[in-house]
Design a protein around this motif. Structure first.
Motif, PDB file in Angstrom:
ATOM      1  N   HIS A   2      37.248  42.925 -17.258  1.00 52.05           N
ATOM      2  CA  HIS A   2      36.100  42.061 -16.987  1.00 52.05           C
ATOM      3  C   HIS A   2      36.408  40.602 -17.298  1.00 52.05           C
ATOM      4  N   ASN A   4      37.256  38.051 -19.211  1.00 46.26           N
ATOM      5  CA  ASN A   4      37.584  37.584 -20.556  1.00 46.26           C
ATOM      6  C   ASN A   4      37.686  38.743 -21.543  1.00 46.26           C
ATOM      7  N   GLU A   5      38.560  39.667 -21.220  1.00 47.00           N
ATOM      8  CA  GLU A   5      38.801  40.839 -22.053  1.00 47.00           C
ATOM      9  C   GLU A   5      39.348  40.442 -23.418  1.00 47.00           C
TER      10      GLU A   5
ATOM     11  N   GLU B 125      28.229  41.463 -25.973  1.00 39.44           N
ATOM     12  CA  GLU B 125      27.550  40.924 -24.790  1.00 39.44           C
ATOM     13  C   GLU B 125      28.438  39.900 -24.072  1.00 39.44           C
ATOM     14  N   GLY B 126      28.793  40.213 -22.839  1.00 40.65           N
ATOM     15  CA  GLY B 126      29.563  39.286 -22.032  1.00 40.65           C
ATOM     16  C   GLY B 126      31.019  39.126 -22.430  1.00 40.65           C
ATOM     17  N   ARG B 127      31.483  39.897 -23.406  1.00 37.93           N
ATOM     18  CA  ARG B 127      32.873  39.713 -23.855  1.00 37.93           C
ATOM     19  C   ARG B 127      33.676  41.008 -23.802  1.00 37.93           C
ATOM     20  N   LYS B 148      26.030  39.895 -31.465  1.00 45.84           N
ATOM     21  CA  LYS B 148      25.752  40.241 -30.073  1.00 45.84           C
ATOM     22  C   LYS B 148      26.408  41.549 -29.634  1.00 45.84           C
ATOM     23  N   THR B 150      25.988  45.037 -28.074  1.00 46.72           N
ATOM     24  CA  THR B 150      24.953  45.699 -27.279  1.00 46.72           C
ATOM     25  C   THR B 150      24.962  47.211 -27.489  1.00 46.72           C
ATOM     26  N   GLU B 284      34.021  51.205 -20.202  1.00 48.37           N
ATOM     27  CA  GLU B 284      35.038  50.462 -20.951  1.00 48.37           C
ATOM     28  C   GLU B 284      36.149  51.360 -21.484  1.00 48.37           C
TER      29      GLU B 284
END
Lengths: 397, 286
Positions: A2, A4-5, B125-127, B148, B150, B284
């Motif tokens: 994704h 910025n892993e 989150e987002g990373r 953060k 999740t 993931e």
């Protein structure tokens, strides 16, 4: 996956590199075998007469390295005493099972070819010596002393046939090594059908480069004149194969980068961090770009070059190319193992000097073929029609 | 049937007794974590809106597998009559590391290496994912606090015993092979130690044994399953995360789950057909 892993995780079993420096040496040595053989075949099969001065030497070089190609593997195996199982009871679904057939087959071809090429000289030596030496050369002659014109014609035909069979055999031997890596779908850095081809072309590069170096060193050491026609031609072929190798290597990276597929997520940091020096610095810039320029000068400005300049430029280019091919083997074998199969983390590999598969063992293994080659050169008259430097270059040219 | 008792007694010698001693020592921890684990997973399952009732029922006896009675003996074991299957319900894993410890003791797994391990995921989150597995989860996990987060979860990993396994495909001497009862085995007396299988395994399940110098990995405790016991990790799991079944038995509860629920495998794109199925995998997880 994704963008910025976070790169922080290695699978617990992935903390070290299994295939060590030894597995880097193995394709390096077989590459030299294949490359040197192809130069000798250029003379024997394709009638490139400019390679006559080194055709025999190329063949011997190939044999000398072939004899020791398995040494790094045996040193690497956990149970070398079971190594013969690969040849006796291979599991044919494994790419590695082809090893026995390819290695043994090629070794036989190479030995027959060397024997045919040197047959007349062996007979002469047997006739001109006495005692133990005579017995030794008589054994080498295998009881065949026919040196009539018909026999020599037959020799020449057989040499051509074996050299011709030897080309695909050499390509298979080394292409197989590339296939071992290219067929591993679990490893995105290895898994590409281009791998055998890249290995093959870089093998020819390393083979020619080795011959350029060895030829010049032996000529200088013996005080003989370096055949400029031969050297210029070697430089031309070296340049051609360098261009093809680097094109393929770069094509592979560009295609991975452009596709932006999952594998690029790990290969991008691999190239920009772990392999930044060995791939970009050594393999691409020092090992490819600089020799490319040097050889371009030799090839394009051939007519205007003084022979000392030509000698020096090709020598430096060849040295750099030997390094380039080694770096390429390193980057493939070690580079492919520095990332975890989790595709989320990297490990370090720095070989030590005194470990079983370390730098010291590698140096010893790399010296062995040169010792064998020196002994072979003592026994077999390899350089014929050479002139000492003292007789004057002008006459000979 | 006296023979069976003898076999059981033999098996209980050395490693097994060590193992049981260890088990009793960590009993308190086990009970506590088991209760806690069930509480957490039930809550998670409800939150996710999943129907895990079938699975829950199977585990109502507290811990999934109380294998005091072997299902068969070594003598009457016929590999052609079994097709073993392994199920990991990740919703239930609490990361206690009992499985890893059980495996270490049962199989004398060398230090630093793991036949099985547990991974902890923090999805930020987002990373992407922040993953750790200290010593393969041998001693459980220390609490971490990231900002953060999740979601978090544990993923137990093990050799996937793939039907189309790259490892046995590449073995040059056929030392790695897929047995008729669907277990990937290694003939360690035949293995030459080339390490090609280790390179070929997409899951890093294999490793080079530092003393034996041959490839090593999880065999689903083949010495136990052929005697009718569950693998050590399954036996040790306090929450019923790890389950072991037989696809040839029509009434096998694990077969029922795999046949009726939506199961996943690791890295399906590799087309290796793993025999370890997962419930509740996240995208993931690789």
């Amino acid at each position: 996956m994704h963008g910025n892993e976070i790169m922080n995780f290695l699978f617990p079993n992935d903390f070290h590199v299994d295939w060590s420096l030894m597995v880097v040496l193995y394709p390096y040595i077989t590459g030299l075998v294949a490359g040197a053989f192809i130069v000798s075949s250029l003379y024997h099969v394709f009638n490139r007469d400019e390679f006559k001065p080194i055709a025999r030497f190329a063949l011997l070089t190939s044999l000398a390295f072939m004899l020791f190609a398995t040494v790094p593997l045996l040193n690497h195996l956990g149970h070398p005493e079971r190594a013969m199982s690969i040849i006796i009871t291979p599991n044919f679904s494994s790419a590695m099972a082809g090893f026995g057939i390819l290695y043994a087959g090629y070794l036989v071809i190479l030995i027959i070819e060397v024997w045919l090429v040197y047959r007349v000289d062996i007979i002469e030596s047997a006739r001109n010596t006495t005692g133990f030496k005579r017995l030794f050369f008589k054994t080498l002659a295998l009881g065949v002393y026919n040196t009539s014109k018909e026999a020599l014609d037959l020799d020449r035909k057989l040499i051509k046939i074996f050299a011709a069979i030897g080309i695909p055999a050499a390509c298979m031997l080394h292409g197989y090594v590339g296939f071992l890596f290219g067929a591993i779908k679990a490893n995105p850095w290895w898994s590409t059908p281009l791998m055998p081809i890249i290995f093959l072309f870089s093998a020819v590069v390393s083979g020619i480069a080795l011959l350029v170096i060895m030829y010049q060193v032996i000529m200088k050491y013996s005080g003989w004149i370096i055949d400029q026609k031969c050297l210029a031609s070697l430089a031309r072929w070296l340049w051609l194969f360098l261009i093809m190798t680097v094109t393929l290597e770069v094509l592979e990276i560009i295609s991975l980068s452009y596709k932006q597929a999952e594998e690029w997520e790990i290969i991008k940091p691999l190239l920009s961090n772990q392999l930044s020096i060995s791939f970009i610095g050594i393999q691409m810039i020092m090992g490819s770009l600089i020799p490319f320029i040097l050889l371009m000068v030799v090839v394009i400005l051939d007519k205007f070059l003084h022979e000392r300049v030509r000698n020096t430029l090709t020598f430096i280019a060849a040295l750099l190319l030997m390094m380039q091919v080694f770096a390429m083997r390193w980057n493939v074998v070690i580079g492919g193992q520095t990332f975890s199969k989790s595709m989320r983390g990297f490990k370090e590999y720095i070989p030590h000097f005194f470990e079983k598969e370390g730098v010291g063992a590698s140096i010893i293994i790399m010296i062995l073929p040169f010792i064998a080659l020196t002994i072979m050169l003592k026994i077999l008259p390899t350089f014929k029609n050479v002139f000492p430097v003292d007789t004057g270059d002008d006459n000979k040219k | 049937m006296d023979d069976n008792k003898e076999i059981k007694d033999k098996e209980k010698s050395m490693t097994r007794s060590e193992f049981l001693a260890y088990m009793s020592a960590s009993f308190t921890f086990m009970v506590g974590s088991s209760i806690f684990g069930r509480f957490v997973t039930e809550a998670e399952a409800k939150a996710a809106g999943k129907d895990n009732t079938k699975v829950e029922k199977k585990d109502s006896s507290g811990g999934s597998n109380t294998d005091t009675k072997p299902k068969h003996t070594e003598q009457d074991y016929d590999p052609f009559n079994h097709a073993w299957i392994y199920l990991i319900d990740t919703n239930k894993c609490i990361g206690c590391g009992m499985c890893v410890r059980a495996c270490k003791i049962e199989n004398k797994v060398p230090d630093k290496f793991n036949r099985t391990w547990v991974e902890r995921y923090h999805i930020l989150e987002g990373r992407g994912a922040l993953i750790d597995s200290p010593e393969g989860g041998l001693n459980g996990f220390q609490p971490e606090s990231y900002s953060k987060v999740t979601k978090t979860f544990f993923i137990p990993k093990i050799c996937n015993h793939c039907k189309k396994s790259p490892c046995s495909q590449v073995c040059p001497v056929g030392a790695s092979y897929f047995s008729p009862d669907q277990v990937q085995l290694i003939d360690q007396k035949r293995c030459i130690g080339c390490g090609y299988c280790i390179q070929a395994c997409p899951y890093s399940s294999r490793f080079m044994h530092p003393d034996k110098h041959v490839a090593d990995k999880c065999f689903w405790c083949y010495h136990r399953i052929t005697k009718g016991y569950d693998p050590a990790c399954v036996h040790a799991c306090p929450t019923g995360t790890r389950k072991f079944g037989d696809m040839t038995k029509p009434d096998d509860p694990i077969r029922m789950i795999i046949s009726t629920e939506r199961v996943q495998v690791l890295r399906p794109e590799m087309l290796t057909i793993p025999q370890v199925k997962y419930l509740g995998l996240d995208m993931e997880v690789r």
